[in-house]
Design a protein around this motif. Structure first.
Motif, PDB file in Angstrom:
ATOM      1  N   VAL A 175     -51.814   8.964  50.530  1.00  0.00           N
ATOM      2  CA  VAL A 175     -51.364   9.616  51.763  1.00  0.00           C
ATOM      3  C   VAL A 175     -52.568  10.029  52.607  1.00  0.00           C
ATOM      4  O   VAL A 175     -52.626   9.782  53.820  1.00  0.00           O
ATOM      5  CB  VAL A 175     -50.475  10.831  51.439  1.00  0.00           C
ATOM      6  N   LYS A 176     -53.547  10.656  51.971  1.00  0.00           N
ATOM      7  CA  LYS A 176     -54.722  11.123  52.714  1.00  0.00           C
ATOM      8  C   LYS A 176     -55.505   9.958  53.309  1.00  0.00           C
ATOM      9  O   LYS A 176     -55.932  10.019  54.471  1.00  0.00           O
ATOM     10  CB  LYS A 176     -55.621  11.935  51.785  1.00  0.00           C
ATOM     11  N   SER A 177     -55.687   8.908  52.531  1.00  0.00           N
ATOM     12  CA  SER A 177     -56.492   7.789  53.014  1.00  0.00           C
ATOM     13  C   SER A 177     -55.810   7.022  54.135  1.00  0.00           C
ATOM     14  O   SER A 177     -56.462   6.298  54.884  1.00  0.00           O
ATOM     15  CB  SER A 177     -56.814   6.840  51.857  1.00  0.00           C
ATOM     16  N   SER A 178     -54.496   7.197  54.289  1.00  0.00           N
ATOM     17  CA  SER A 178     -53.767   6.503  55.352  1.00  0.00           C
ATOM     18  C   SER A 178     -53.519   7.388  56.568  1.00  0.00           C
ATOM     19  O   SER A 178     -52.758   7.023  57.465  1.00  0.00           O
ATOM     20  CB  SER A 178     -52.427   5.984  54.814  1.00  0.00           C
ATOM     21  N   GLY A 179     -54.137   8.555  56.599  1.00  0.00           N
ATOM     22  CA  GLY A 179     -54.001   9.438  57.749  1.00  0.00           C
ATOM     23  C   GLY A 179     -52.821  10.382  57.696  1.00  0.00           C
ATOM     24  O   GLY A 179     -52.518  11.047  58.681  1.00  0.00           O
ATOM     25  N   GLY A 180     -52.155  10.474  56.542  1.00  0.00           N
ATOM     26  CA  GLY A 180     -51.030  11.388  56.387  1.00  0.00           C
ATOM     27  C   GLY A 180     -51.442  12.670  55.691  1.00  0.00           C
ATOM     28  O   GLY A 180     -52.593  12.832  55.280  1.00  0.00           O
ATOM     29  N   GLN A 181     -50.497  13.574  55.567  1.00  0.00           N
ATOM     30  CA  GLN A 181     -50.723  14.833  54.861  1.00  0.00           C
ATOM     31  C   GLN A 181     -49.472  15.206  54.090  1.00  0.00           C
ATOM     32  O   GLN A 181     -48.357  14.870  54.493  1.00  0.00           O
ATOM     33  CB  GLN A 181     -51.063  15.960  55.833  1.00  0.00           C
ATOM     34  N   LEU A 182     -49.657  15.928  52.996  1.00  0.00           N
ATOM     35  CA  LEU A 182     -48.514  16.453  52.268  1.00  0.00           C
ATOM     36  C   LEU A 182     -47.948  17.655  53.008  1.00  0.00           C
ATOM     37  O   LEU A 182     -48.684  18.481  53.540  1.00  0.00           O
ATOM     38  CB  LEU A 182     -48.907  16.860  50.856  1.00  0.00           C
ATOM     39  N   VAL A 183     -46.640  17.768  53.015  1.00  0.00           N
ATOM     40  CA  VAL A 183     -45.962  18.896  53.652  1.00  0.00           C
ATOM     41  C   VAL A 183     -45.885  20.082  52.704  1.00  0.00           C
ATOM     42  O   VAL A 183     -45.971  21.235  53.115  1.00  0.00           O
ATOM     43  CB  VAL A 183     -44.545  18.481  54.107  1.00  0.00           C
ATOM     44  N   ASN A 184     -45.738  19.802  51.406  1.00  0.00           N
ATOM     45  CA  ASN A 184     -45.590  20.871  50.414  1.00  0.00           C
ATOM     46  C   ASN A 184     -46.447  20.577  49.198  1.00  0.00           C
ATOM     47  O   ASN A 184     -47.018  19.504  49.059  1.00  0.00           O
ATOM     48  CB  ASN A 184     -44.118  20.998  49.997  1.00  0.00           C
ATOM     49  N   ALA A 185     -46.538  21.559  48.305  1.00  0.00           N
ATOM     50  CA  ALA A 185     -47.311  21.398  47.081  1.00  0.00           C
ATOM     51  C   ALA A 185     -46.644  20.361  46.182  1.00  0.00           C
ATOM     52  O   ALA A 185     -45.421  20.357  46.041  1.00  0.00           O
ATOM     53  CB  ALA A 185     -47.439  22.729  46.349  1.00  0.00           C
ATOM     54  N   PRO A 186     -47.431  19.487  45.540  1.00  0.00           N
ATOM     55  CA  PRO A 186     -46.850  18.411  44.738  1.00  0.00           C
ATOM     56  C   PRO A 186     -46.583  18.777  43.288  1.00  0.00           C
ATOM     57  O   PRO A 186     -46.157  17.933  42.511  1.00  0.00           O
ATOM     58  CB  PRO A 186     -47.942  17.333  44.816  1.00  0.00           C
ATOM     59  N   SER A 187     -46.780  20.031  42.924  1.00  0.00           N
ATOM     60  CA  SER A 187     -46.623  20.429  41.521  1.00  0.00           C
ATOM     61  C   SER A 187     -45.172  20.380  41.072  1.00  0.00           C
ATOM     62  O   SER A 187     -44.240  20.513  41.877  1.00  0.00           O
ATOM     63  CB  SER A 187     -47.168  21.841  41.305  1.00  0.00           C
ATOM     64  N   ILE A 188     -44.981  20.235  39.778  1.00  0.00           N
ATOM     65  CA  ILE A 188     -43.641  20.254  39.194  1.00  0.00           C
ATOM     66  C   ILE A 188     -43.000  21.618  39.407  1.00  0.00           C
ATOM     67  O   ILE A 188     -43.651  22.660  39.283  1.00  0.00           O
ATOM     68  CB  ILE A 188     -43.708  19.929  37.695  1.00  0.00           C
TER      69      ILE A 188
END
Length: 263
Positions: A175-188
């Motif tokens: 996601v980061k390398s394609s210019g995107g960002q996470l909206v929320n934390a990816p943790s379980i």
């Protein structure tokens, strides 16, 4: 004596100026540090009674507006939603935003929505979760692209948790390398089930400034690797959903026969 007094006045003046400058900076810094993260609702569902859903959907705009909530993405398969993995190929997706995570709860549990939701009793099947943002929503509005990734362990072996963690890490990097960002934390476990049963233990939403940027990621080696790892980890459901204008209101009529009206 006069010289000492003058020196003291000069030093005191410098200190006062420094304090004044620092004080002027504190409010903006504190605001940036304490600004609440937005809250979101992710809804996946299928309509079985359109007449009921139409009546229900008519109640929603005023309730959302009263809490400064709005849709970031809303659509059905073939109309703003593309299912890439999992069994929910006939279901619609709603991605809604509120100023805070508490705002999502206020919407869901508020008297107005509790009354409105009765209008869709036995009118479809819905799975709903609430999540907290990891910061300001990175991208939104018409033309933005989102990817909703839901994963869970199959429970088939001890390697599952490791594969799940590696799949999440691969997603983040891609996601980061394609210019995107996470909206929320990816943790379980970083979500709250609101309705329906879920076999997933991780809900991750990624955002891109354009559909082209998102689709470029989906066609990348990074995306293929993340998908491979999710398959090793267990079960997954992944949907690409298109951003909509903030002013878009819910609609109860959808050309897709299995599409759901918005929550």
């Amino acid at each position: 004596m006069v010289q000492r007094t003058s020196a003291f006045v000069f030093v005191a003046g410098l200190l006062a100026l420094a304090i004044s400058i620092l004080t002027s900076l504190v409010p903006s810094t504190a605001t940036a540090q304490t600004a609440p993260n937005p809250g979101y609702l992710v809804v996946v569902g299928k309509t079985t009674d359109r007449a009921k859903i139409a009546s229900y959907a008519a109640e929603l705009p005023a309730i959302y507006a009263s809490l400064d909530g709005y849709y970031l993405a809303i659509g059905a398969p073939g109309r703003g939603v593309t299912w890439l993995e999992g069994p929910w190929t006939d279901r619609s997706v709603i991605f809604a935003k509120f100023p805070t995570r508490a705002g999502a709860d206020a919407f869901w549990w508020g008297d107005a929505y509790r009354a409105a939701i009765r209008k869709r009793d036995n009118a479809g099947v819905f799975s709903v979760v609430a999540i907290e943002g990891a910061g300001p929503t990175p991208f939104e509005g018409a033309g933005s692209g989102f990817l909703i990734v839901m994963t869970g362990s199959s429970g088939k072996g001890p390697a599952d948790p490791d594969a799940s963690a590696r799949a999440a890490a691969s997603l983040i990097d891609g996601v980061k390398s394609s210019g995107g960002q996470l909206v929320n934390a990816p943790s379980i476990g970083q979500f709250t089930p609101m309705e329906g049963d879920t076999v997933f233990d991780r809900f991750v939403v990624a955002a891109w400034p354009s559909l082209a940027a998102r689709d470029a990621y989906l066609a990348s080696v990074d995306a293929a690797e993340a998908k491979r790892l999710r398959a090793l980890a267990g079960i997954s459901a992944v949907a690409a959903v298109n951003g909509v204008p903030r002013s878009q209101a819910p609609t109860a009529v959808n050309p897709n026969q299995t599409a759901v009206a918005p929550k």
